[in-house]
Design an enzyme around this catalytic site. Structure first.
Site, PDB file in Angstrom:
ATOM      1  N   CYS A 180       0.825  -1.213   0.000  1.00  0.00           N
ATOM      2  CA  CYS A 180       0.000   0.000   0.000  1.00  0.00           C
ATOM      3  C   CYS A 180       0.855   1.256   0.000  1.00  0.00           C
ATOM      4  O   CYS A 180       2.042   1.233   0.332  1.00  0.00           O
ATOM      5  CB  CYS A 180      -0.893   0.033   1.246  1.00  0.00           C
ATOM      6  SG  CYS A 180      -2.002  -1.381   1.431  1.00  0.00           S
ATOM      7  N   ASP A 224      15.385  38.626 -13.369  1.00  0.00           N
ATOM      8  CA  ASP A 224      14.070  38.491 -14.006  1.00  0.00           C
ATOM      9  C   ASP A 224      13.197  39.705 -13.698  1.00  0.00           C
ATOM     10  O   ASP A 224      13.192  40.224 -12.565  1.00  0.00           O
ATOM     11  CB  ASP A 224      13.390  37.216 -13.500  1.00  0.00           C
ATOM     12  CG  ASP A 224      12.018  37.016 -14.082  1.00  0.00           C
ATOM     13  OD1 ASP A 224      11.932  36.562 -15.237  1.00  0.00           O
ATOM     14  OD2 ASP A 224      11.026  37.340 -13.398  1.00  0.00           O
TER      15      ASP A 224
END
Length: 508
Positions: free
Chosen positions: A54, A468
């Protein structure tokens, strides 16, 4: 030991056997009992009383501690004799999250094996791509994952087949083909041996398919929280007419994927979110059946599905001290589907607005892109490939009439040449630091472009662009050098800081 203690053991888990000591097992068991999503895809639990394995988020009845064994990969669990749980579906779990630029050889090999599991590439060819002998690669892989590369590939194929059987209406023969099995007989044999049922048996027990429409549907899991809305907004601002379509609930685009025989598969892909099941629903045209793993891998990277949002948020939450509200849990770094397309757009976007870059890229796609007859309104083009750009008689002239200046055209041609020759790799299996050095050697590629491409095409979590325009707007009182110095506190998650700063400009 509580689940917080278990989380603190993650670095140890990443480097060795999960069952080395009792304390670690109890920590992992506590995390399993808590349904801790931070472990999803990083730890799998084999339950001896049921014979299944699981995910950490499984909702089934909690097994006893003494019945649990912990594994790092589905392949390791399956080699130990466990079959995947039908409730939590390990095949849709997110993968290991990248943390540093210099990923281990075994991790890079695993990325490539997952992408190419249906192609049948042999280990010697894969080792050559990575620059090692197959013997060295095999030893490194077994040391890290405790299974052989062949066993890992088999599990990848089986889990892909299980996903297609559960989520799509494809006939079993087509599922076998899409997952890379040479014949239906071999597929049935391996599936029965590993999962103790036939593909037909599984299909009888499946849930209703995720999509009742046309195409092949698969699910790709992620660790919550997940801000799908912010990704859609990013892609919507940059969508190329004819190539991409973004609305309030989904992203769609054309796709062209190289095939092992030298041909090419063309079609369409659509992605939407299912937050209740912590997964993306990916539907692709039937024409892409031979390259389902490649499409899924590209979507995983484009939508940053394998990142760990809790670890990232803890690492960048102090950003709020600088820009209040900027650090948003669940923020993802937007990757890309087509690395050359994104590289060209990065070059075209140098020193111009996003709108202008879109306009130039759209003209290139409309004039020199490959037409794709999808039957989907609004999706009719694929951006030209590196080979198609190199085949143009005079790229500077061809792009010049579209408004692209000569220096940008020359940079695009050089990128196309390097990618086509295999001298630059912008995708799975690459070492970020090496590729950034190669990019910076290209005339016309500076630090901004190299970091942008590392973030978007190489899934690098620690790129930062202090020059930027958006970052400058978000941090207006700092010089580029001061921004770079400030960002050091957020290593190794500076790519996420970039995105959070961009998002903060829109009020989210």
């Amino acid at each position: 030991m509580d689940d917080r203690a278990a989380v603190e053991l993650l670095p140890e888990i990443d480097g060795g056997s999960l069952n080395a000591d009792e304390a670690r097992r109890r920590a992992l068991y506590a995390a399993f009992a808590a349904g801790d999503a931070r472990f999803d895809g990083q730890v799998f639990v084999g339950v001896s009383s049921t014979g299944v394995y699981c995910r950490s988020v499984c909702s089934a009845r909690m097994p006893k501690f003494e019945n649990c064994t912990f594994y790092r990969t589905p392949a390791e669990a399956e080699e130990a004799g466990f079959r995947p749980c039908m409730i939590c579906r390990p095949e849709v779990a997110p993968c290991h999250a990248p943390v540093d630029a210099q990923a281990s050889l075994a991790r890079r090999a695993a990325d490539l094996l997952r992408v190419e599991c249906a192609a049948g590439d042999g280990l010697p060819r894969l080792a050559a791509r990575l620059g090692y002998t197959d013997r060295h690669l095999r030893r490194a892989f077994e040391r890290e994952f405790h299974v052989t590369p062949a066993q890992y590939v088999r599990t990848c194929r089986l889990l892909l087949a299980k996903s297609l059987l559960t989520d799509s209406r494809l006939p079993v023969a087509q599922v076998a083909r899409a997952a890379g099995f040479g014949s239906v007989r071999r597929f049935n044999q391996v599936f029965r041996e590993q999962y103790r049922m036939t593909p037909t048996d599984l299909r009888k027990r499946r849930r209703a398919p995720a999509s009742e429409g046309e195409g092949i549907t698969v699910r790709l899991g992620y660790r919550a929280p997940y801000r799908f809305d912010l990704l859609l907004r990013f892609f919507a601002m940059r969508q190329l007419e004819g190539v991409e379509l973004v609305d309030g609930s989904s992203y769609a685009r054309t796709a062209r994927i190289p095939l092992p025989d030298g041909g090419e598969a063309r079609g369409w892909v659509r992605v939407s979110d299912d937050p209740q099941r912590h997964s993306l629903v990916v539907t692709m045209s039937d024409t892409l059946i031979e390259c389902v793993p490649q499409v899924c891998a590209r979507i995983r990277r484009q939508f940053d599905l394998d990142s760990d949002p809790q670890a990232i948020y803890e690492g960048i939450r102090s950003l709020d001290e600088v820009v209040p509200g900027a650090a948003v849990a669940g923020t993802r770094v937007p990757g890309c589907f087509d690395s050359f397309e994104t590289a060209c757009r990065a070059v075209l976007g140098q020193q111009v607005t996003v709108v202008a870059a879109n306009r130039f890229a759209g003209r290139i796609a409309a004039t020199y892109g490959a037409p794709i007859d999808n039957g989907v309104e609004g999706l009719s083009l694929a951006f030209p490939s590196p080979a198609e750009v190199l085949a143009l008689d005079d790229v500077e002239e061809a792009f010049g009439v579209l408004g692209v200046i000569r220096s940008r055209s020359r940079t695009i041609v050089e990128l196309a040449r390097l990618i086509e020759a295999g001298e630059v790799t912008l995708g799975a299996g690459a070492v970020v630091e090496d590729e950034m050095r190669r990019l910076l050697a290209v005339r016309g590629i500076g630090p901004w472009s190299a970091n942008y491409l590392a973030m978007r095409t190489l899934c690098h979590p620690d790129a930062f662009m202090e020059t930027d325009a958006g970052v400058a707007h978000a941090l207006p009182d700092l010089s580029p050098r001061e921004r770079a110095a400030l960002a050091e506190r957020w290593r190794p998650w500076r790519s996420y800081v970039n995105v959070c700063l961009w998002n903060s400009l829109s009020g989210d």
